[in-house]
Design a protein around this motif. Structure first.
Motif, PDB file in Angstrom:
ATOM      1  N   GLN A 648     -51.999  47.886  -6.352  1.00  0.00           N
ATOM      2  CA  GLN A 648     -50.565  48.513  -6.633  1.00  0.00           C
ATOM      3  C   GLN A 648     -49.276  48.225  -6.366  1.00  0.00           C
ATOM      4  OE1 GLN A 648     -50.665  53.324  -5.212  1.00  0.00           O
ATOM      5  NE2 GLN A 648     -51.696  53.687  -7.145  1.00  0.00           N
ATOM      6  N   LEU A 649     -49.237  47.148  -6.674  1.00  0.00           N
ATOM      7  CA  LEU A 649     -48.025  46.598  -6.358  1.00  0.00           C
ATOM      8  C   LEU A 649     -46.670  47.299  -5.718  1.00  0.00           C
ATOM      9  CD1 LEU A 649     -46.804  43.764  -5.702  1.00  0.00           C
ATOM     10  CD2 LEU A 649     -46.086  43.485  -7.896  1.00  0.00           C
ATOM     11  N   ASP A 650     -46.319  47.990  -6.020  1.00  0.00           N
ATOM     12  CA  ASP A 650     -44.854  49.011  -6.300  1.00  0.00           C
ATOM     13  C   ASP A 650     -45.327  49.652  -4.730  1.00  0.00           C
ATOM     14  OD1 ASP A 650     -47.077  50.309  -7.312  1.00  0.00           O
ATOM     15  OD2 ASP A 650     -44.968  51.706  -7.588  1.00  0.00           O
ATOM     16  N   ARG A 651     -46.954  49.820  -4.528  1.00  0.00           N
ATOM     17  CA  ARG A 651     -46.640  51.135  -3.314  1.00  0.00           C
ATOM     18  C   ARG A 651     -46.785  49.468  -1.963  1.00  0.00           C
ATOM     19  NH1 ARG A 651     -51.545  51.582   0.869  1.00  0.00           N
ATOM     20  NH2 ARG A 651     -51.703  53.032   1.561  1.00  0.00           N
ATOM     21  N   GLY A 652     -46.702  48.132  -2.126  1.00  0.00           N
ATOM     22  CA  GLY A 652     -46.740  47.211  -0.755  1.00  0.00           C
ATOM     23  C   GLY A 652     -45.171  47.059  -1.229  1.00  0.00           C
ATOM     24  N   ILE A 653     -44.551  46.793  -1.946  1.00  0.00           N
ATOM     25  CA  ILE A 653     -42.843  47.600  -1.262  1.00  0.00           C
ATOM     26  C   ILE A 653     -42.319  48.488  -1.474  1.00  0.00           C
ATOM     27  CG2 ILE A 653     -41.220  46.552  -3.076  1.00  0.00           C
ATOM     28  CD1 ILE A 653     -42.901  44.489  -4.650  1.00  0.00           C
ATOM     29  N   GLY A 654     -42.618  49.408  -1.993  1.00  0.00           N
ATOM     30  CA  GLY A 654     -42.087  50.804  -1.644  1.00  0.00           C
ATOM     31  C   GLY A 654     -42.396  51.659  -0.170  1.00  0.00           C
ATOM     32  N   TYR A 655     -44.095  51.312  -0.364  1.00  0.00           N
ATOM     33  CA  TYR A 655     -44.462  52.106   0.887  1.00  0.00           C
ATOM     34  C   TYR A 655     -45.128  50.989   2.266  1.00  0.00           C
ATOM     35  CZ  TYR A 655     -47.781  54.827   3.748  1.00  0.00           C
ATOM     36  OH  TYR A 655     -48.544  55.143   5.089  1.00  0.00           O
ATOM     37  N   TYR A 656     -45.613  50.088   2.194  1.00  0.00           N
ATOM     38  CA  TYR A 656     -46.016  49.248   3.151  1.00  0.00           C
ATOM     39  C   TYR A 656     -45.243  48.638   3.187  1.00  0.00           C
ATOM     40  CZ  TYR A 656     -49.339  46.482   5.745  1.00  0.00           C
ATOM     41  OH  TYR A 656     -50.159  46.329   6.438  1.00  0.00           O
ATOM     42  N   MET A 657     -43.780  48.105   2.888  1.00  0.00           N
ATOM     43  CA  MET A 657     -43.131  46.873   3.555  1.00  0.00           C
ATOM     44  C   MET A 657     -41.602  47.627   3.660  1.00  0.00           C
ATOM     45  SD  MET A 657     -43.906  43.367   1.989  1.00  0.00           S
ATOM     46  CE  MET A 657     -43.619  43.966   0.482  1.00  0.00           C
ATOM     47  N   ALA A 658     -41.568  48.757   3.321  1.00  0.00           N
ATOM     48  CA  ALA A 658     -40.239  49.152   3.901  1.00  0.00           C
ATOM     49  C   ALA A 658     -39.709  50.052   4.793  1.00  0.00           C
ATOM     50  CB  ALA A 658     -40.190  50.719   2.323  1.00  0.00           C
ATOM     51  N   PRO A 659     -38.628  49.230   5.269  1.00  0.00           N
ATOM     52  CA  PRO A 659     -38.570  50.451   6.724  1.00  0.00           C
ATOM     53  C   PRO A 659     -38.189  51.759   6.505  1.00  0.00           C
ATOM     54  CG  PRO A 659     -36.540  49.732   6.395  1.00  0.00           C
ATOM     55  CD  PRO A 659     -37.051  49.174   4.682  1.00  0.00           C
ATOM     56  N   TYR A 660     -37.907  52.402   5.678  1.00  0.00           N
ATOM     57  CA  TYR A 660     -37.819  53.692   5.840  1.00  0.00           C
ATOM     58  C   TYR A 660     -39.328  54.339   5.529  1.00  0.00           C
ATOM     59  CZ  TYR A 660     -37.511  52.688   0.654  1.00  0.00           C
ATOM     60  OH  TYR A 660     -38.004  51.879  -0.485  1.00  0.00           O
ATOM     61  N   THR A 661     -40.233  54.405   5.363  1.00  0.00           N
ATOM     62  CA  THR A 661     -41.757  54.744   5.832  1.00  0.00           C
ATOM     63  C   THR A 661     -42.095  54.508   6.287  1.00  0.00           C
ATOM     64  OG1 THR A 661     -42.605  52.677   3.910  1.00  0.00           O
ATOM     65  CG2 THR A 661     -41.385  54.487   2.982  1.00  0.00           C
ATOM     66  N   ARG A 662     -42.068  53.097   7.578  1.00  0.00           N
ATOM     67  CA  ARG A 662     -42.351  52.913   8.133  1.00  0.00           C
ATOM     68  C   ARG A 662     -41.830  52.939   9.310  1.00  0.00           C
ATOM     69  NH1 ARG A 662     -46.718  48.744   7.248  1.00  0.00           N
ATOM     70  NH2 ARG A 662     -47.210  49.679   8.798  1.00  0.00           N
ATOM     71  N   VAL A 663     -40.932  53.825   9.919  1.00  0.00           N
ATOM     72  CA  VAL A 663     -40.127  54.307  11.235  1.00  0.00           C
ATOM     73  C   VAL A 663     -40.711  54.917  11.539  1.00  0.00           C
ATOM     74  CG1 VAL A 663     -38.389  55.509  10.041  1.00  0.00           C
ATOM     75  CG2 VAL A 663     -37.310  54.172  11.244  1.00  0.00           C
ATOM     76  N   GLY A 664     -41.881  54.994  11.105  1.00  0.00           N
ATOM     77  CA  GLY A 664     -42.340  56.767  11.798  1.00  0.00           C
ATOM     78  C   GLY A 664     -42.845  57.037  13.427  1.00  0.00           C
ATOM     79  N   PRO A 665     -43.660  55.610  13.316  1.00  0.00           N
ATOM     80  CA  PRO A 665     -44.360  55.084  14.379  1.00  0.00           C
ATOM     81  C   PRO A 665     -43.072  54.774  16.060  1.00  0.00           C
ATOM     82  CG  PRO A 665     -45.609  54.494  13.121  1.00  0.00           C
ATOM     83  CD  PRO A 665     -44.283  54.813  11.770  1.00  0.00           C
ATOM     84  N   PHE A 666     -42.210  54.235  15.403  1.00  0.00           N
ATOM     85  CA  PHE A 666     -41.336  53.507  16.601  1.00  0.00           C
ATOM     86  C   PHE A 666     -40.405  55.015  16.889  1.00  0.00           C
ATOM     87  CE2 PHE A 666     -37.137  51.517  17.426  1.00  0.00           C
ATOM     88  CZ  PHE A 666     -37.479  50.306  18.090  1.00  0.00           C
ATOM     89  N   VAL A 667     -40.147  55.361  16.152  1.00  0.00           N
ATOM     90  CA  VAL A 667     -39.246  57.066  16.334  1.00  0.00           C
ATOM     91  C   VAL A 667     -39.973  57.563  17.685  1.00  0.00           C
ATOM     92  CG1 VAL A 667     -38.457  59.049  16.157  1.00  0.00           C
ATOM     93  CG2 VAL A 667     -37.831  56.458  14.396  1.00  0.00           C
ATOM     94  N   ILE A 668     -41.264  57.745  17.153  1.00  0.00           N
ATOM     95  CA  ILE A 668     -42.444  58.430  18.322  1.00  0.00           C
ATOM     96  C   ILE A 668     -43.055  57.545  19.558  1.00  0.00           C
ATOM     97  CG2 ILE A 668     -44.970  58.973  18.841  1.00  0.00           C
ATOM     98  CD1 ILE A 668     -44.639  59.960  15.769  1.00  0.00           C
ATOM     99  N   GLY A 669     -42.587  55.358  19.385  1.00  0.00           N
ATOM    100  CA  GLY A 669     -42.673  55.345  20.721  1.00  0.00           C
ATOM    101  C   GLY A 669     -41.595  55.410  21.552  1.00  0.00           C
ATOM    102  N   ILE A 670     -39.869  56.094  20.471  1.00  0.00           N
ATOM    103  CA  ILE A 670     -38.878  56.091  21.834  1.00  0.00           C
ATOM    104  C   ILE A 670     -39.099  57.608  22.339  1.00  0.00           C
ATOM    105  CG2 ILE A 670     -36.719  56.910  21.284  1.00  0.00           C
ATOM    106  CD1 ILE A 670     -36.699  53.492  20.959  1.00  0.00           C
ATOM    107  N   LEU A 671     -39.516  58.395  21.498  1.00  0.00           N
ATOM    108  CA  LEU A 671     -39.791  59.457  22.388  1.00  0.00           C
ATOM    109  C   LEU A 671     -40.868  59.793  23.858  1.00  0.00           C
ATOM    110  CD1 LEU A 671     -40.208  62.077  19.380  1.00  0.00           C
ATOM    111  CD2 LEU A 671     -38.009  62.004  20.794  1.00  0.00           C
ATOM    112  N   ALA A 672     -41.885  59.191  23.550  1.00  0.00           N
ATOM    113  CA  ALA A 672     -42.890  58.594  24.663  1.00  0.00           C
ATOM    114  C   ALA A 672     -42.129  57.204  25.950  1.00  0.00           C
ATOM    115  CB  ALA A 672     -44.412  58.148  24.186  1.00  0.00           C
ATOM    116  N   GLY A 673     -41.781  57.209  25.075  1.00  0.00           N
ATOM    117  CA  GLY A 673     -40.912  56.150  25.927  1.00  0.00           C
ATOM    118  C   GLY A 673     -40.104  56.256  27.446  1.00  0.00           C
TER     119      GLY A 673
END
Length: 835
Positions: A648-673
């Motif tokens: 699924q090429l569109d999944r790789g572009i629209g989900y795997y590499m997209a910042p709006y779908t990958r920002v969750g772990p970064f926000v949780i890291g902010i909270l832990a810090g």
């Protein structure tokens, strides 16, 4: 030309049909018996015998009642287009003429030994007669306009017309050299035999997805045709080319009903042709040959890629040569200055001082107590690898002017001696969280193991083995290694929040936002860009052979056009279908998150609830967007399936590499810090909280990694709703578990986990992780590209391959660290000393 093409196509297709046992054991027994009889009947077992036996066997199989209508049928029909009887007669006649010519040669040589002059004239006559006969025969075989029967009849004349059209487009030199090669092969000349023997030939495991027949690169390149007798033309060398035959839109394993790997959609046949022929000519000839045998509905020719040892330069090559020549000169100059003017005086001062102390201890003066060793050395306490440019100098030393002092510091920034000491040092700054080193290195290693399995799929000799391994639960550990990137995002958010908020809460808010951003860009961009330039410019020179493409790395052309997207860290948003340095999408996300991070952690300084509201809004928005997109577009749950079993090429572009779908772990890291900073870097917890925390963290990690086994194999995929839920929450859940590991280890509740993650060697390896992530795919290119045969997927090969790639990647990372990353750190200190 068409004689050779048809001969090789017949060999390939007939071998394919016979090897896959399409008609069962009984039919194969018939073929084997007939083939055995043919071999026994012919004393001279050669290519002609092989073709005869296979063609006749295929002709018998064609008449059987269980002759199925599938791609195998098309293969048999294609072979039938050659008109078996005519083709067999043509080969028999060629063999008969070869024997007669051989007897004629012996007779003429016998006469020549008795009458030299008459023998010479006979030889000339023989060559003339033989040359005219062979010329007519080869022209007929190649489809030239003659009246001689070629043995390849045409039903409606279109085949002959197409053949003439192609030959009209081919260069005369290529035509002549191919014709000469065919004739030389019939005459059993060694160089022609070497050229045809270098071709890739169908081998075993066709039913298991092996469709790469690479041939022998060196054998082809070593073959050389001597100059023709009586002609001014020069001889020619063999040229190795890769012929690609695409299967269309269906997967390659649809031939046998076996599940597919997305990387296996074409036949690849190594061929050896005269170096006078061009790639475009050969591609067109193969296309026309497929049309003649009515195979265009099943196979379509890809571009013919001819490979050699010639490596042309590019803009990247020029830039890489310039940049790294300058860096090399600075490293040499900096090391000389450091050793000669800084380290050597310091070593001499210590040696003199050591001798003085020893003398006083052995012969103390009257009324004086002997000094104890080390008592007068407080000024020599270690400074964590920092070297002063003035150490070891005498009291009368006059410091240089500010300009030369600056030049000296710049040169010292490139000192191999001092930088190597700092890289290999295992000392940490006070208050450092040691477990982060282990998490960073092991995550990079996990990703490297995953990328090794992803990359070798293009070079596999036994792809079915990979599909078999996918059924194993243990392989889920590798196939779900994509989640390791979220560990990096979590650590990135944790560090930026903790490092800023902890001193603010202790001493008040003080920050220079220009330096906040400059520091990040300065530390990441030079190693990133110079790595890109180096491998885009020099990688092509690191190998050759059957697996070494002319364009390496594969995204080199994209980098020539879109390198600026990497420089601006927007390559995850722009030109995502033609990426440059494809794995650098992570760096783009990480930089974008860092640039926006003050909006997430600064509110915590003023009000905890304001910070929670901002972070919660961003996190919830990311979840909603991810869930809606995944549900609407039917995205699979597994990243590995996205690449292999359910592309699924569109999944790789629209989900795997997209910042709006990958920002969750970064926000949780902010909270832990923030949580750690608020408690001063250590959180006191009850024993039952620790037990529950570790139990939940371990269960979460196991569920994320092993909970989608059916999706990885594509045999029992999750429903669209379940896949959307997994895509939405799995990465954030993983981030929560990683945050717990960091908090528990830093607070003293890590036990053996903290011991493992805090081992001293991991401090050094952690420093190499950034560059290791950047360069390890190119190390894999070099490893697989220099294989002389397709890669055999076995456990032992993967273990040795992984250990080798990991070790070489670490060594290269160390060298790049010395050349780029460490000097950038020291130059930043030099330029911004007053800050």
């Amino acid at each position: 030309m068409f004689f050779v093409l048809k001969l090789l196509v017949v060999l390939f297709l007939s071998s394919f049909v016979l090897a896959v046992q399409v008609h069962g054991d009984g039919e194969n027994a018939v073929c084997e018996n007939k083939h055995h009889k043919e071999q026994k009947a012919k004393r001279n077992n050669n290519l002609y015998t092989e073709v005869l036996s296979r063609l006749r066997c295929l002709g018998d199989l064609k008449q059987r009642p269980d002759y199925h209508n599938n791609l195998f049928t098309s293969f048999l029909s294609a072979v039938d287009k050659f008109h078996f009887s005519d083709f067999v007669s043509f080969i028999d006649n060629a063999e008969k003429e070869r024997k007669e010519n051989g007897q004629l040669n012996q007779d003429i040589d016998h006469v020549g030994s008795q009458q030299t002059s008459r023998g010479v004239r006979s030889s000339e006559t023989r060559e003339s007669i033989k040359g005219r006969e062979n010329f007519v025969k080869i022209k007929d075989a190649l489809g030239d306009d003659t009246t001689t029967d070629t043995g390849f009849s045409s039903n409606n004349g279109t085949e002959e017309k197409a053949r003439r059209d192609v030959l009209r487009k081919a260069s005369s030199v290529c035509f002549q050299d191919v014709a000469r090669t065919v004739q030389a092969f019939i005459d059993e000349e060694s160089w022609a035999i070497e050229m045809l023997d270098a071709w890739g030939k169908p081998g075993p495991s066709l039913t298991r997805g092996r469709f790469q027949f690479v041939g022998n690169y060196d054998q082809c390149r070593d073959a050389r045709a001597p100059p023709p007798l009586g002609e001014e033309r020069q001889g020619f060398h063999g040229r190795y080319c890769v012929l690609r035959l695409d299967y269309g839109q269906e997967s390659s394993f649809d031939l046998t009903g076996v599940p597919t790997l997305s990387h296996s959609k074409q036949l690849q046949i190594g061929s050896c042709i005269p170096d006078s022929c061009k790639e475009q000519e050969l591609t067109q000839l193969v296309r026309q040959a497929l049309e003649m045998v009515n195979m265009t509905s099943q196979l379509s020719p890809g571009p013919m890629e001819c490979r050699d040892d010639h490596r042309g330069g590019s803009t990247f090559t020029t830039l890489a040569a310039i940049f790294f020549s300058i860096i090399g000169a600075l490293m040499i100059a900096g090391t000389v200055v450091d050793v000669a003017y800084v380290q050597w005086p310091a070593w001499e001062a210590e040696r003199v001082k050591s001798r003085g102390l020893t003398h006083k201890e052995s012969t103390p003066s009257e009324g004086q107590e002997p000094q104890k060793s080390g008592q007068d050395k407080p000024e020599q306490e270690d400074r964590a690898g920092e070297t002063s440019a003035l150490s070891g100098r005498s009291e009368n030393y006059a410091p240089p002017s500010p300009f030369w002092e600056f030049v000296l510091q710049v040169l010292l920034s490139f000192s191999v001696y001092s930088n190597a000491q700092k890289i290999l040092s295992t000392k940490e700054a006070p208050g450092a969280i040691s477990c982060i080193h282990g998490l960073r290195f092991f995550s990079m290693t996990w990703l490297m193991l995953l990328h090794l399995h992803v990359m070798f799929a293009s070079y596999l000799a036994n792809p079915q083995r990979l599909l078999t391994v996918l059924d194993s639960w243990s392989f889920d550990t590798i196939s779900n290694g994509f989640i390791g990137v979220d560990t990096f995002f979590t650590l990135g958010g944790f560090l930026v929040s903790y490092v800023k908020l902890k001193p603010w809460m202790e001493k008040g808010r003080r920050v220079n936002w220009r330096l906040f951003y400059f520091h990040r860009i300065w530390r990441l961009t030079p190693p990133y860009m110079l790595s890109l330039v180096f491998f885009m410019g020099f990688l092509k020179f690191f190998g050759s052979g059957v697996n070494w493409s002319n364009i390496l790395p594969a995204d080199a052309e994209n980098c020539e056009k879109y390198w600026w997207t990497n420089l601006l860290y927007v390559n995850n948003l722009l030109y995502t279908r033609t990426p440059c340095m494809v794995h650098s999408w992570y760096l783009a996300n990480d930089m974008q998150f860092y640039l926006l991070s003050p909006l997430l952690f600064v509110p915590f300084y003023y009000n905890m609830y304001a910070g929670l509201a901002v972070c919660g809004t961003v996190l919830l928005s990311s979840w909603i967007v991810t869930g809606v997109l995944s549900w609407n577009r039917g995205w699979v749950a597994s990243d590995f399936a996205m690449v292999f079993t359910h592309p699924q090429l569109d999944r790789g572009i629209g989900y795997y590499m997209a910042p709006y779908t990958r920002v969750g772990p970064f926000v949780i890291g902010i909270l832990a810090g923030y949580l750690m900073a608020r408690h001063g870097g250590r959180i006191a917890m009850k024993w039952y909280v620790v037990v529950v925390g570790w139990a939940v963290a371990v269960a979460t990690c196991l569920a994320v990694v092993y909970g989608i086994h059916g999706d990885i194999t594509a045999k029992d995929p999750s429903s669209t709703e379940v896949a959307a839920l997994y895509n939405t929450l799995s990465r954030s859940a993983w981030s929560v578990a990683i945050s717990w590991v960091v908090i528990a280890c830093a607070s003293g509740y890590g036990g053996p986990v903290n011991w493992l993650l805090s081992l001293k060697p991991l401090i050094v390896l952690s420093r190499l992780s950034y560059l290791g992530y950047l360069i390890h795919p190119y190390i894999m290119y070099i490893y697989f590209g220099n294989q002389g045969t397709p890669f055999m997927f076995t456990d032992s090969n993967m273990i040795f391959g992984f250990v080798g790639v990991l070790g070489v990647s670490c060594m290269c990372s160390f060298l790049f660290h010395l050349a780029v990353e460490s000097p950038m750190v020291e130059l930043e200190k030099t330029f911004l000393k007053k800050h």
